[in-house]
Scaffold this active site. Structure first.
Site, mmCIF file in Angstrom:
data_model
loop_
_atom_site.group_PDB
_atom_site.id
_atom_site.type_symbol
_atom_site.label_atom_id
_atom_site.label_comp_id
_atom_site.label_asym_id
_atom_site.label_seq_id
_atom_site.Cartn_x
_atom_site.Cartn_y
_atom_site.Cartn_z
ATOM 1 N N GLY A 1 0.836 -1.202 0.000
ATOM 2 C CA GLY A 1 0.000 0.000 0.000
ATOM 3 C C GLY A 1 0.863 1.240 0.000
ATOM 4 N N ARG B 1 0.153 5.707 -1.645
ATOM 5 C CA ARG B 1 -0.520 6.909 -1.128
ATOM 6 C C ARG B 1 -0.409 6.997 0.388
ATOM 7 N NH1 ARG B 1 -6.467 6.954 -3.042
ATOM 8 N NH2 ARG B 1 -6.351 4.801 -2.342
ATOM 9 N N VAL C 1 -2.759 -7.639 -1.651
ATOM 10 C CA VAL C 1 -2.201 -8.375 -0.503
ATOM 11 C C VAL C 1 -3.156 -9.442 0.020
ATOM 12 C CG1 VAL C 1 -0.665 -6.507 0.252
ATOM 13 C CG2 VAL C 1 -2.989 -6.647 1.202
ATOM 14 N N ASN D 1 1.691 -2.183 5.334
ATOM 15 C CA ASN D 1 0.928 -0.947 5.493
ATOM 16 C C ASN D 1 -0.459 -1.013 4.836
ATOM 17 O OD1 ASN D 1 0.643 2.146 5.764
ATOM 18 N ND2 ASN D 1 0.573 1.840 3.545
ATOM 19 N N SER E 1 -3.253 0.445 14.384
ATOM 20 C CA SER E 1 -4.078 1.639 14.592
ATOM 21 C C SER E 1 -4.470 1.746 16.054
ATOM 22 C CB SER E 1 -5.345 1.537 13.738
ATOM 23 O OG SER E 1 -6.280 2.537 14.092
ATOM 24 N N TYR F 1 -12.479 -3.201 11.457
ATOM 25 C CA TYR F 1 -11.122 -2.639 11.379
ATOM 26 C C TYR F 1 -10.394 -2.853 12.711
ATOM 27 C CZ TYR F 1 -7.560 0.887 10.090
ATOM 28 O OH TYR F 1 -6.392 1.549 9.783
ATOM 29 N N ALA G 1 -10.963 -5.209 14.862
ATOM 30 C CA ALA G 1 -10.672 -6.645 14.970
ATOM 31 C C ALA G 1 -9.424 -7.006 14.167
ATOM 32 C CB ALA G 1 -11.870 -7.461 14.477
ATOM 33 N N LYS H 1 -6.909 -5.008 13.121
ATOM 34 C CA LYS H 1 -5.695 -4.396 13.658
ATOM 35 C C LYS H 1 -5.320 -4.989 15.024
ATOM 36 C CE LYS H 1 -4.969 -1.560 10.220
ATOM 37 N NZ LYS H 1 -3.875 -1.807 9.278
#
Length: 250
Positions: free
Chosen positions: A15, A18, A68, A96, A148, A161, A163, A165
């Site tokens: 990733g 950007r 990925v 990432n 995060s 999200y 869960a 991370k």
């Protein structure tokens, strides 16, 4: 007797086209000797722009396309790359790549759960599992997983999200213990609110009141931290989750 040629050393940033990934690519080009392997999924133009900025920063690199979350694609692309670059080793891996599909859990569609878990958590497995054997054989490596604040404290509207991370945080701590004897470090970086495309729709004026530092972070600040963890200076730091969030949670 043939002279042994030193391998070209690469840092792979998934990733990397950007946001935080792009900032990491550029900073590693400035701070390290690594050639930068910029992974992207769909936005080739953005990946090429990042490569230009890497070169402008005095570094070199190339772009590599794969999703990925697709194990077969990850294996095929990385194997093809290795065949074309026999005298190369991916020594640093920055996981990432990630997506969000926010919404209250009660209304969450199965595909919104699966796609977030697949990109973040399975993406970590697919890439790292495929590359780790070489790091162990060479007895040196750096793995940095982008997690995060959501994975540490949980964020309402982001159960999927959080869960994904949170699982990577646990995996980071376990894997670090497995590979430490081989001089391979595994750490996680947990950003809070950082100015990127991903946070572009958030109300910064309202949210920054919750942040002791009274502002959103910059992608550059995260990139500086990742660059340090990739360096030899961080050789005794492993299994750690480093918060970079302006004091909102630690």
């Amino acid at each position: 007797m043939k002279e042994k040629i030193a391998p070209k050393k690469y840092a792979l940033v998934t990733g990397g086209s950007r946001g935080i990934g792009k900032a990491v690519c550029i900073q590693l080009a400035k701070d390290s000797e690594y050639k930068i392997l910029i992974n992207y999924n769909s936005n080739q133009t953005a990946a090429e722009d990042t490569l230009k900025e890497v070169e402008n920063a005095g570094g070199s690199g190339e772009i590599i396309q794969f999703n990925v979350g697709n194990l077969e694609e990850v294996k095929a692309r990385l194997d093809a790359w290795q065949e074309a670059n026999e005298n190369a080793i991916i020594e640093a891996v920055i996981n990432n790549a990630g997506i969000t599909k926010d919404g209250l859990f009660m209304w969450m569609k199965p595909e919104d759960w699966s796609s977030v878990i697949n990109t973040s958590l399975n993406g970590f497995f697919n890439v790292t599992n495929h590359l780790i054997q070489k790091l162990l054989v060479n007895k040196y490596g750096r793995i940095v997983n982008m997690v995060s604040v959501s994975g540490l404290k949980g964020t309402p509207g982001q159960t999927n999200y959080s869960a994904a991370k949170g699982a990577i945080i646990a995996a980071t701590k376990a894997l670090a213990q497995e590979v430490a004897k081989r001089n391979v470090t595994v750490n996680a970086v947990a950003p809070g609110f950082i100015k990127t495309d991903m946070t572009g729709e958030l109300d910064e004026k309202e949210l920054k009141r919750m942040i002791p530092a009274n502002r959103f972070g910059e992608a550059q600040e995260v990139a500086d931290l990742v660059s340090f963890l990739i360096s030899k200076k961080a050789s005794y730091i492993t299994g750690e989750v480093i918060n970079i969030n302006g004091g909102i949670y630690s």
